[in-house]
Design an enzyme around this catalytic site. Structure first.
Site, PDB file in Angstrom:
ATOM      1  N   HIS A 311       6.397  14.436   3.894  1.00 64.30           N
ATOM      2  CA  HIS A 311       5.849  13.322   3.537  1.00 64.30           C
ATOM      3  C   HIS A 311       6.954  12.193   4.119  1.00 64.30           C
ATOM      4  CE1 HIS A 311       4.439   9.660   1.204  1.00 64.30           C
ATOM      5  NE2 HIS A 311       3.365  10.542   1.013  1.00 64.30           N
ATOM      6  N   ASP A 369      -1.066  17.131  -1.914  1.00 67.36           N
ATOM      7  CA  ASP A 369      -2.217  17.848  -1.299  1.00 67.36           C
ATOM      8  C   ASP A 369      -1.994  19.427  -1.501  1.00 67.36           C
ATOM      9  OD1 ASP A 369      -3.913  15.680  -0.990  1.00 67.36           O
ATOM     10  OD2 ASP A 369      -2.931  15.057   0.701  1.00 67.36           O
TER      11      ASP A 369
END
Ligand code: ACO
Length: 435
Positions: A311, A369
């Site tokens: 991320h 996710d």
């Protein structure tokens, strides 16, 4: 606004007598930023920050992320507390208005949103223009953009009431648009919304019900749906939110801006990752293949990524991933799905990756996710709907950020600069003289 400067940064340009002192601005929490707005005027140079990794593009009171500590706050409230105690429409109110609603405010808000769940009947005909196998995100980009051709009465971005109604319309209609995209693909009749259901229940109803049979919403699924929506509701200045803000900074109407956000969310590096995670797990197929797969990921020439890992901001476990992982186990258990092979594979893959120096050194942890695809699959959603569901949930975040920007008196059009590395000025050469 950020607090006035107490400290500053002085920059001197080598080889010149030019220097400038730039104020350091402080937010309520988080690192200070230095304000470079007069840099070009004082020194004649710009800053270079492709991917905006070191640039704060705005001032915002909505969402705070501490990526090193793995903290996510909506309007100051930790995501864990909201996930445990709140519900999606209450979180929508919070994001839009800054405070949790009283019971009366909450009821009025729910009524206000749910009154707007239907689509203009003419919008139905839009669906017929798509191929039956169109990706739901393609349909959503088109139909959401088209809302601006239907709701002319709420397009005045400088009118607070228009902004309020547009926000209601977007939050209320996105589930209908997404559910109908699915119905169109599978050739079933569109199911009209039911405003006596909760937001999450209504979405599941429009998605799964058929006119021929009674459909009862499974409370386990509606609770999980509500949770997934809360976890995806906002995430500060990510790619799609920045897209919405940039589009909105030109004065474009909110429906057009949210359509731009949906397009940006679609990419596999952003909202499309949940779909990509499931495809990846299916491709790996068995725990015995994890080692070979990770070898491909680590091979620079291969361009394979461990989807659902890494991320831009989190250099620690994404707090949403932790909640999602637990919800995933709970939902599978409550639905009586024991020993789901994809979940087993995901757990093993996560374990191996988290102890592999490649991922440890780069601080690559699971993001939201990694587990969301598995839970959505268990809930009966086809893989192609995953990102569309993300878009439904994120609409409130996009709208809140757009509204905050429009209401900021300092707002101006977003217009990044560049380092030009192309040819310097040169004269046109006729074709007959070109070598
Ligand atoms: N798999 C393998 N290697 C990775 C991954 C990954 N998932 N993510 C980052 N890396 C590596 C990069 O190759 C780079 O290695 P290097 O230093 O040897 O060159 C290093 O880690 C740093 O990564 P960056 O690419 O600089 O990180 P960036 O902040 O630009 O990218 C992103 C973040 C796009 C999320 C990236 O981690 C990624 O592509 N992840 C997979 C897709 C994904 O899960 N996206 C969902 C994000 S969450 C969301 O949008 C809801």
């Amino acid at each position: 606004m950020s607090a006035p400067a107490k400290r500053s940064v002085t920059i001197t340009l080598d080889g010149s007598n030019k220097s400038t002192t730039l104020p350091l601005l402080s937010g309520s929490v988080g690192p200070d930023v230095f304000d470079i707005r007069k840099l070009y005027a004082d020194l004649g140079v710009f800053t270079f920050d492709p991917g905006y990794g070191a640039t704060a593009s705005c001032d915002s009171k909505i969402t705070y992320i501490d990526g090193d500590e793995g903290i996510l706050l909506y309007r100051g409230y930790p995501i864990e507390q909201l996930a445990e105690n709140s519900n999606f429409l209450e979180v929508c109110y919070l994001l839009l208005n800054g405070e949790l609603p009283t019971e009366t405010e909450g009821k009025a808000f729910e009524l206000g949103v749910m009154r707007h769940t239907m689509l203009h009947e003419q919008l139905r005909t839009f669906y017929n223009g798509f191929r039956r196998d169109a990706h739901p995100m393609a349909v959503m980009c088109g139909v959401v953009g088209a809302l601006s051709a239907f709701y002319h009465d709420s397009l005045d971005i400088h009118d607070a009431e228009s902004r309020r109604i547009s926000a209601f319309r977007l939050i209320a209609k996105l589930p209908t648009i997404a559910a109908w995209a699915h119905k169109y693909t599978i050739g079933q009749p569109f199911v009209y919304p039911r405003n006596d259901l909760t937001y999450a229940e209504n979405f599941l109803y429009m998605f799964h019900a058929v006119p021929a049979e009674e459909y009862k919403v499974n409370p386990i699924l509606s609770k999980a749906m509500d949770l997934i929506m809360i976890l995806h509701a906002d995430h500060e200045q990510n790619a799609s939110t920045s897209t919405v803000r940039l589009a909105g900074s030109t004065g474009a109407n909110p429906f057009a801006c949210i359509a731009a956000g949906i397009a940006s969310l679609w990419g596999p590096a952003h909202g499309g990752a949940n779909e990509a995670v499931l495809k990846m797990l299916e491709e790996i197929g068995h725990v015995d293949n994890i080692k070979a797969f990770l070898a491909d990921v680590k091979d620079k020439d291969n361009h394979t990524k461990l989807m659902g890992f890494g991320h831009r901001v989190y250099k620690n476990y994404d707090p949403r991933a932790k909640i999602m992982q637990k919800a995933c186990h709970d939902v599978l258990e409550e639905l009586g799905i024991k020993g789901d092979p994809l979940l087993d594979l995901a757990v093993e893959l996560e374990k191996i990756a988290l102890s592999d120096p490649y991922f440890v050194e780069r601080k690559l942890y699971p993001n939201v996710d990694f587990y969301s695809g598995i839970i959505l699959k268990a809930m009966g959603f086809p893989v192609s709907m995953f990102t569309a569901l993300f878009a439904v949930s994120r609409t409130v975040g996009w709208v809140s950020q757009w509204k905050e920007m429009i209401e900021d008196p300092a707002q101006r059009i977003g217009r990044p600069r560049q380092i030009y590395t192309g040819a310097p000025k040169r004269d046109f050469v006729p074709a007959s003289q070109r070598s």
